[in-house]
Structures are given as structure tokens and as C-alpha cells.
Scaffold this motif. Structure first.
Motif, PDB file in Angstrom:
ATOM      1  N   SER A   1      -4.547  12.301  -5.153  1.00  0.00           N
ATOM      2  CA  SER A   1      -4.171  12.258  -3.746  1.00  0.00           C
ATOM      3  C   SER A   1      -5.404  12.507  -2.902  1.00  0.00           C
ATOM      4  O   SER A   1      -6.392  13.082  -3.376  1.00  0.00           O
ATOM      5  CB  SER A   1      -3.097  13.304  -3.422  1.00  0.00           C
ATOM      6  OG  SER A   1      -3.631  14.609  -3.455  1.00  0.00           O
ATOM      7  N   SER A   2      -5.336  12.088  -1.661  1.00  0.00           N
ATOM      8  CA  SER A   2      -6.477  12.263  -0.764  1.00  0.00           C
ATOM      9  C   SER A   2      -6.756  13.730  -0.506  1.00  0.00           C
ATOM     10  O   SER A   2      -7.900  14.147  -0.383  1.00  0.00           O
ATOM     11  CB  SER A   2      -6.212  11.535   0.555  1.00  0.00           C
ATOM     12  OG  SER A   2      -6.034  10.158   0.337  1.00  0.00           O
TER      13      SER A   2
ATOM     14  N   LYS B   1      -9.222   1.263  -2.975  1.00  0.00           N
ATOM     15  CA  LYS B   1      -9.255   1.741  -1.587  1.00  0.00           C
ATOM     16  C   LYS B   1      -7.991   1.368  -0.829  1.00  0.00           C
ATOM     17  O   LYS B   1      -7.546   2.101   0.050  1.00  0.00           O
ATOM     18  CB  LYS B   1     -10.484   1.184  -0.872  1.00  0.00           C
ATOM     19  CG  LYS B   1     -11.790   1.824  -1.323  1.00  0.00           C
ATOM     20  CD  LYS B   1     -12.956   1.351  -0.470  1.00  0.00           C
ATOM     21  CE  LYS B   1     -14.249   2.043  -0.879  1.00  0.00           C
ATOM     22  NZ  LYS B   1     -15.403   1.602  -0.065  1.00  0.00           N
TER      23      LYS B   1
ATOM     24  N   LYS C   1      -5.110   1.403  -1.913  1.00  0.00           N
ATOM     25  CA  LYS C   1      -3.994   2.204  -2.447  1.00  0.00           C
ATOM     26  C   LYS C   1      -2.849   1.316  -2.916  1.00  0.00           C
ATOM     27  O   LYS C   1      -1.669   1.671  -2.777  1.00  0.00           O
ATOM     28  CB  LYS C   1      -3.512   3.233  -1.423  1.00  0.00           C
ATOM     29  CG  LYS C   1      -4.566   4.263  -1.065  1.00  0.00           C
ATOM     30  CD  LYS C   1      -4.024   5.306  -0.125  1.00  0.00           C
ATOM     31  CE  LYS C   1      -5.047   6.368   0.194  1.00  0.00           C
ATOM     32  NZ  LYS C   1      -6.224   5.852   0.906  1.00  0.00           N
TER      33      LYS C   1
ATOM     34  N   SER D   1       0.823  -1.189   0.000  1.00  0.00           N
ATOM     35  CA  SER D   1       0.000   0.000   0.000  1.00  0.00           C
ATOM     36  C   SER D   1       0.869   1.254   0.000  1.00  0.00           C
ATOM     37  O   SER D   1       1.839   1.339   0.750  1.00  0.00           O
ATOM     38  CB  SER D   1      -0.905  -0.006   1.236  1.00  0.00           C
ATOM     39  OG  SER D   1      -1.703   1.141   1.269  1.00  0.00           O
TER      40      SER D   1
ATOM     41  N   SER E   1      -0.746   7.092   2.248  1.00  0.00           N
ATOM     42  CA  SER E   1      -2.016   7.754   1.958  1.00  0.00           C
ATOM     43  C   SER E   1      -1.828   9.249   1.733  1.00  0.00           C
ATOM     44  O   SER E   1      -2.641   9.882   1.066  1.00  0.00           O
ATOM     45  CB  SER E   1      -3.015   7.498   3.082  1.00  0.00           C
ATOM     46  OG  SER E   1      -2.478   7.836   4.315  1.00  0.00           O
ATOM     47  N   SER E   2      -0.758   9.840   2.235  1.00  0.00           N
ATOM     48  CA  SER E   2      -0.550  11.273   2.039  1.00  0.00           C
ATOM     49  C   SER E   2       0.173  11.591   0.731  1.00  0.00           C
ATOM     50  O   SER E   2       0.258  12.751   0.335  1.00  0.00           O
ATOM     51  CB  SER E   2       0.249  11.855   3.211  1.00  0.00           C
ATOM     52  OG  SER E   2       1.506  11.220   3.303  1.00  0.00           O
TER      53      SER E   2
END
Length: 120
Positions: free
Chosen positions: A51-52, A72, A74, A26, A29-30
């Protein structure tokens, strides 16, 4: 992390392709994950990113034709390419950069990419 791009091929102008980029784990997330294109005789350019925090962004040359998405977990990033034109020809790579990093930077080693060839 290893990134493996796939899904390229030879297509006629006006056609579509869907590229996939599979990560060995994964992604952060950033991070800002992107698809890059290197056309013959040109430098590698960012064509789409996700990007989130920033959502999706596209180069002007592909706006309205390409769509980037990810799962989801990633672990996989996609690039749906519609209305392909000969100028979209090139090797497509995926990578990621940290928030605030220069747009030319990359967190992971560049893979071999996947070749897209659009004939007129």
C-alpha cells in the motif's frame, strides 16, 4: 472490479515463479492490495501486501523469498516468488481491502486464483 490472477504452475523446490494480478480498472490508491494463499486443508492466508501508506508486508513464512510490487497505474500487482518450497503449494489469489479494514476482509469478489504446485 474483476481481478485475474495468473502465472502459477508446477515448479521444483528452489525454483521461482512470478504471479500477476490484473485488475479491470485502477485500484483505489488508499487500499491495501495483497496476495493470499489457500493451501489444501488450510484457511486462506495473507502472504504479502502493498500500500502507499504502509509499504510492503510479508508473512513470516515468505519473508526474504517473496516480493510484491505493482505498476504505477495500480492495475497490476505482481508476486515474485523465489526459493519455493513444497509448503508454498496452494491457490494464490489477489484482492484489496480498505485502510483499517480487518485483514480477513476483501473489497472485491474472489477470482479463481492461480495454482502453484511445488514438488520436492
Amino acid at each position: 472490479v474483476q481481478l485475474q490472477a495468473s502465472g502459477g504452475g508446477l515448479v521444483k523446490a528452489g525454483g521461482s515463479l512470478r504471479l500477476s494480478c490484473a485488475a479491470s480498472r485502477s485500484l483505489f490508491s488508499s487500499d491495501i492490495t495483497g496476495w493470499y494463499r489457500q493451501s489444501p486443508g488450510k484457511q486462506r492466508e495473507l502472504v504479502a501486501s502493498i500500500s502507499s501508506s504502509l509499504g510492503t508486508n510479508y508473512a513470516d513464512s515468505v519473508k526474504g523469498r517473496f516480493a510484491i510490487s505493482r505498476n504505477k497505474a495500480k492495475t497490476t500487482v505482481y508476486l515474485q516468488m523465489n526459493s519455493l518450497q513444497p509448503e508454498d503449494t496452494g491457490t494464490y489469489y489477489c484482492n484489496a481491502r480498505g485502510p483499517g479494514w480487518p485483514i480477513t476482509s476483501a473489497r472485491y469478489p474472489w477470482g479463481q486464483g492461480t495454482q502453484v504446485t511445488v514438488s520436492s
